[in-house]
Design a protein around this motif. Structure first.
Motif, PDB file in Angstrom:
ATOM      1  N   ALA A  61      22.768  14.867  -3.666  1.00  0.00           N
ATOM      2  CA  ALA A  61      21.759  15.601  -2.904  1.00  0.00           C
ATOM      3  C   ALA A  61      21.105  16.633  -3.813  1.00  0.00           C
ATOM      4  O   ALA A  61      21.697  17.678  -4.094  1.00  0.00           O
ATOM      5  CB  ALA A  61      22.412  16.288  -1.707  1.00  0.00           C
ATOM      6  N   PRO A  62      19.911  16.329  -4.325  1.00  0.00           N
ATOM      7  CA  PRO A  62      19.261  17.283  -5.230  1.00  0.00           C
ATOM      8  C   PRO A  62      18.881  18.570  -4.501  1.00  0.00           C
ATOM      9  O   PRO A  62      18.491  18.536  -3.338  1.00  0.00           O
ATOM     10  CB  PRO A  62      18.019  16.528  -5.703  1.00  0.00           C
ATOM     11  N   ARG A  63      19.015  19.693  -5.205  1.00  0.00           N
ATOM     12  CA  ARG A  63      18.599  20.970  -4.623  1.00  0.00           C
ATOM     13  C   ARG A  63      17.109  21.158  -4.875  1.00  0.00           C
ATOM     14  O   ARG A  63      16.658  21.048  -6.005  1.00  0.00           O
ATOM     15  CB  ARG A  63      19.363  22.118  -5.277  1.00  0.00           C
ATOM     16  N   PRO A  64      16.311  21.448  -3.830  1.00  0.00           N
ATOM     17  CA  PRO A  64      14.873  21.629  -4.055  1.00  0.00           C
ATOM     18  C   PRO A  64      14.567  22.988  -4.692  1.00  0.00           C
ATOM     19  O   PRO A  64      15.156  24.001  -4.294  1.00  0.00           O
ATOM     20  CB  PRO A  64      14.268  21.552  -2.664  1.00  0.00           C
ATOM     21  N   ALA A  65      13.679  22.989  -5.669  1.00  0.00           N
ATOM     22  CA  ALA A  65      13.272  24.227  -6.332  1.00  0.00           C
ATOM     23  C   ALA A  65      12.678  25.194  -5.315  1.00  0.00           C
ATOM     24  O   ALA A  65      12.812  26.406  -5.434  1.00  0.00           O
ATOM     25  CB  ALA A  65      12.253  23.925  -7.427  1.00  0.00           C
ATOM     26  N   ALA A  66      12.027  24.626  -4.290  1.00  0.00           N
ATOM     27  CA  ALA A  66      11.298  25.451  -3.327  1.00  0.00           C
ATOM     28  C   ALA A  66      12.215  26.385  -2.546  1.00  0.00           C
ATOM     29  O   ALA A  66      11.813  27.464  -2.141  1.00  0.00           O
ATOM     30  CB  ALA A  66      10.546  24.552  -2.352  1.00  0.00           C
ATOM     31  N   THR A  67      13.461  25.965  -2.314  1.00  0.00           N
ATOM     32  CA  THR A  67      14.305  26.697  -1.381  1.00  0.00           C
ATOM     33  C   THR A  67      14.811  28.029  -1.941  1.00  0.00           C
ATOM     34  O   THR A  67      14.759  29.050  -1.280  1.00  0.00           O
ATOM     35  CB  THR A  67      15.493  25.826  -0.935  1.00  0.00           C
ATOM     36  N   ASN A  68      15.313  27.996  -3.157  1.00  0.00           N
ATOM     37  CA  ASN A  68      15.976  29.197  -3.667  1.00  0.00           C
ATOM     38  C   ASN A  68      15.401  29.729  -4.963  1.00  0.00           C
ATOM     39  O   ASN A  68      16.097  30.410  -5.708  1.00  0.00           O
ATOM     40  CB  ASN A  68      17.471  28.914  -3.863  1.00  0.00           C
ATOM     41  N   ALA A  69      14.147  29.418  -5.245  1.00  0.00           N
ATOM     42  CA  ALA A  69      13.564  29.806  -6.539  1.00  0.00           C
ATOM     43  C   ALA A  69      13.784  31.289  -6.839  1.00  0.00           C
ATOM     44  O   ALA A  69      13.998  31.679  -7.984  1.00  0.00           O
ATOM     45  CB  ALA A  69      12.074  29.487  -6.547  1.00  0.00           C
ATOM     46  N   ARG A  70      13.771  32.115  -5.794  1.00  0.00           N
ATOM     47  CA  ARG A  70      13.905  33.565  -5.962  1.00  0.00           C
ATOM     48  C   ARG A  70      15.183  33.952  -6.704  1.00  0.00           C
ATOM     49  O   ARG A  70      15.222  34.953  -7.393  1.00  0.00           O
ATOM     50  CB  ARG A  70      13.888  34.188  -4.570  1.00  0.00           C
ATOM     51  N   GLU A  71      16.234  33.147  -6.549  1.00  0.00           N
ATOM     52  CA  GLU A  71      17.519  33.466  -7.191  1.00  0.00           C
ATOM     53  C   GLU A  71      17.453  33.422  -8.710  1.00  0.00           C
ATOM     54  O   GLU A  71      18.251  34.051  -9.378  1.00  0.00           O
ATOM     55  CB  GLU A  71      18.593  32.471  -6.737  1.00  0.00           C
ATOM     56  N   TRP A  72      16.551  32.616  -9.257  1.00  0.00           N
ATOM     57  CA  TRP A  72      16.554  32.409 -10.706  1.00  0.00           C
ATOM     58  C   TRP A  72      15.361  33.048 -11.401  1.00  0.00           C
ATOM     59  O   TRP A  72      15.401  33.318 -12.579  1.00  0.00           O
ATOM     60  CB  TRP A  72      16.606  30.901 -11.021  1.00  0.00           C
ATOM     61  N   LEU A  73      14.293  33.262 -10.650  1.00  0.00           N
ATOM     62  CA  LEU A  73      13.083  33.840 -11.244  1.00  0.00           C
ATOM     63  C   LEU A  73      13.328  35.301 -11.648  1.00  0.00           C
ATOM     64  O   LEU A  73      14.287  35.911 -11.196  1.00  0.00           O
ATOM     65  CB  LEU A  73      11.943  33.785 -10.218  1.00  0.00           C
TER      66      LEU A  73
END
Lengths: 235, 464
Positions: free
Chosen positions: A40-52
């Motif tokens: 199940a790939p994790r979508p970039a859209a969901t949690n981008a805030r965590e890494w940016l």
């Protein structure tokens, strides 16, 4: 059979065999036809805030970050107390830059700016002469959002007078309200989707600084094809 | 040897010895590395971001059919015409058909590697159209009648003096050594073209399946103008460009900027979802999107290397590659150079003629480490080598390895070979590197260590 069907057919045939999940290159166990792997790939859209890159939480932090980014990008960022300050701020800009002719679209904020400037102004709403726009010294627009994280402004063909007004004249002047400042890129996309839903403008552009190029010896030059200068006035 | 290999070897030898070229590339890429590392450091977790970007692209590519259908249907619902092209020739015909139907004379183009891939400019010029590249680097290489040197920095191999001479010759401008003045010369020359061009052609960085939008990333504003002023707009993109959701861009745009040019965000990231809509003051009356396969589905059918379709064309793998830095972009003779080019060109143009690219690698893995979507680049180079041998082994190589295996499996033969080598060693040193040297191709650039006086076997015997 159309070309679309042929291409989609080849894609579907190719995808009957699963590919290993990204970042894995172990033994070739995934390549069996008819045995789709459980992944199940994790979508970039969901949690981008965590890494940016991190953004401050308070409004003051975010203004400070927008200012720091603007300095790096060579965007001029001016904070005005109220609309009443516009004549002074824009008058100084007009005199410094020796603007003779402006272009703008209609809106509360841009109308106030046009009035404050007191210059002959080309209005683009409903169509305009491209050559006349090209001769203007400044294009005045509103925006949909300012993004603190990257010093970006979001303009669209609906909110910013079409596609060319914000990119053809040599100076782009943006009038924004303080409540338009959002923290980061995920918030900006959220705002775009909430505001427009399925009825989005034909162009949505994230503008980060004045036009630039590094194509000659990787040396930064501003104003390659778009505006040489970008000024954001936040009220 | 195929002509492609010969050409590669001749060019590589020439460029490797060119100190001016080396200095230019080192300066440019040195600056890039400093900026990129600073930007990577600003991320809360660059490594997690890479993993999630890779997973998002995995989703996009492994459900490509669904995403493409959604992308195309959404675009068409808002008045865009979507065209599908299996081959490069079909894509060229589609685009020529559109511009002929519009009675166009002048075409303005923003940067598109897919257009290079299908040799679109040559086809349009042959059909009598004036074609102008608007990206500054592309404009420069177009005037020089050269392909782009690098997928992100097309004119990286030129100095300001080269460009000044070029502009003097073609535009009649005065000599200058200021990059700013040179940029302004191009700006003035191209302004008129944006206004008079009948058709604007762009590439794309992402195709958003959820909303049916084409996303274009650029610094100069040339793509913004190309898609604002001409009456007809065409975007040409490979089918692998899809991203499932619009909000995925919140991660992909800063990653592309960081990996590609060491920027926090590229100056203009623009989404196009159709032609001019009711109530909008400008924009093209017609918008055409051309989706190109051109053997991408063959790469898709290879699950082992399918992740090569995750590529977002940032150029990061080129920038860190010791081979690219030494042989330069033009030596590859391909549209896509550097590690990603070496991986995909055999799939796009045929393995046997392009397998040599997979051998021109130190397998250091710097490319895999640099890739923002974690494409397993250096393993794919090894897989290309394996595939090429499995499909069609070189008879001479096959014989040499057979003899080698035979010698290694028979101690007597191995011992005898060693003795002969010890006798011939000093003789070989006399002719090493000269035309008498049978191993010249190897010894020309490499040293051969002297063979030890005593073998391990003799040493062991004496010790006991």
């Amino acid at each position: 059979m159309t070309e679309r069907d042929k291409i989609l057919g080849r894609i579907r045939e190719a995808l009957t065999i699963s590919a290993p999940p990204p970042g894995e290159h172990g033994p070739e166990t995934h390549h069996l036809a008819g045995h789709p792997i459980q992944f199940a790939p994790r979508p970039a859209a969901t949690n981008a805030r965590e890494w940016l890159p991190k953004v401050g939480e308070t409004f003051e932090d975010q203004v400070a970050q927008f200012r720091a980014c603007s300095d790096d990008l060579k965007t001029e960022f001016i904070v005005a107390e109220s609309l009443a300050d516009l004549p002074k701020i824009l008058g100084d800009l007009r005199d410094r830059e020796r603007w003779k002719q402006a272009a703008a679209h209609r809106s509360d904020l841009t109308d106030a700016a046009v009035q404050a400037l007191g210059l002959p102004t080309l209005t683009v709403d409903g169509g305009y002469d491209v050559r006349a726009l090209e001769r203007c010294d400044v294009g005045i627009t509103t925006c949909d959002a300012l993004v603190a994280q990257t010093g970006t402004l979001v303009v669209t063909s609906r909110s910013s007078g079409g596609r060319a007004l914000s990119v053809l004249p040599p100076h782009h002047l943006v009038i924004a309200r303080r409540d338009q400042l959002v923290a980061d890129l995920p918030a900006a996309f959220e705002l775009i989707q909430q505001r427009y839903g399925a009825d989005y403008p034909s162009m949505i552009s994230l503008v980060t600084g004045p036009s630039r190029t590094g194509d000659i010896e990787r040396i930064l030059v501003l104003g390659a094809h778009g505006p040489k200068k970008l000024t954001v006035v936040m009220i | 040897m195929t002509t492609e290999v010969q050409e590669f070897k001749t060019q590589a030898t020439k460029v490797v010895g060119d100190l001016r070229h080396r200095k230019l590339i080192q300066t440019a890429l040195g600056k890039y590395e400093v900026a990129r590392d600073k930007r990577k450091g600003a991320f809360q977790s660059w490594s997690e971001a890479r993993q999630v970007a890779a997973e998002t692209k995995w989703d996009a590519i492994n459900h490509l059919d669904e995403h493409l259908v959604s992308f195309a249907d959404k675009l068409e619902a808002r008045g865009t015409k979507v065209h599908w092209a299996t081959t490069a020739a079909q894509a060229r015909d589609i685009i020529l058909g559109i511009i002929q139907a519009k009675n166009a004379k002048c075409i303005i183009k923003s940067k598109a590697m897919t257009a290079e891939e299908i040799h679109l400019n040559a086809a349009m010029e042959k059909a009598g159209f004036e074609v102008v590249e608007s990206d500054l680097g592309e404009y420069i290489v177009q005037l020089r009648q050269e392909p782009p040197y690098h997928i992100v920095f097309p004119a990286m191999h030129l100095t300001r003096h080269d460009i000044s001479d070029l502009f003097e010759k073609h535009l009649g401008s005065a000599k200058t050594d200021s990059p700013e003045e040179l940029t302004m010369i191009a700006r003035r020359a191209l302004r008129e073209k944006y206004i008079t061009a009948d058709v604007g052609i762009t590439g794309a960085n992402f195709a958003i399946a959820e909303t049916g939008m084409v996303s274009i990333t650029e610094n100069e504003g040339n793509a913004r103008l190309t898609s604002a002023l001409p009456k007809t707009m065409i975007s040409l993109l490979g089918i692998e460009k899809v991203l499932p959701r619009m909000a995925d861009l919140a991660l992909f745009l800063p990653m592309l900027a960081t990996a590609g040019a060491g920027q926090p965000l590229t100056c203009y990231n623009t989404l196009y979802g159709g032609p001019r809509q009711p109530g909008e003051s400008d924009g093209p009356e017609e918008y055409h999107v051309v989706l190109l396969d051109n053997r991408r589905t063959e790469l898709l059918a290879d699950p082992e290397q399918r992740d090569a379709l995750h590529c977002i064309r940032c150029g990061a793998c080129l920038n860190v590659c010791p081979i690219f830095k030494n042989v330069g972009g033009h030596t590859y003779g391909t549209t896509y150079s550097g590690p990603i080019g070496s991986v995909i060109t055999p799939h796009l143009r045929g393995l046997q003629n392009w397998k040599h690219l997979s051998y021109s690698s130190s397998l250091c893995g710097a490319c895999t480490e640099a890739c923002p979507v974690k494409i397993n680049l250096h393993h794919h180079l090894l897989q290309n080598r394996r595939n090429s041998v499995q499909k069609e082994a070189d008879p001479q190589e096959k014989l040499i390895f057979k003899l080698f295996a035979w010698a290694m499996n028979s101690p007597g033969l191995y011992g005898a070979g060693k003795s002969v080598a010890r006798w011939f060693g000093p003789l070989h040193r006399l002719v090493m590197g000269t035309f008498l040297d049978p191993a010249k191709a190897w010894t020309k650039t490499r040293d051969l260590p002297p063979i030890a006086e005593t073998t391990f076997k003799e040493y062991w015997k004496n010790r006991q």
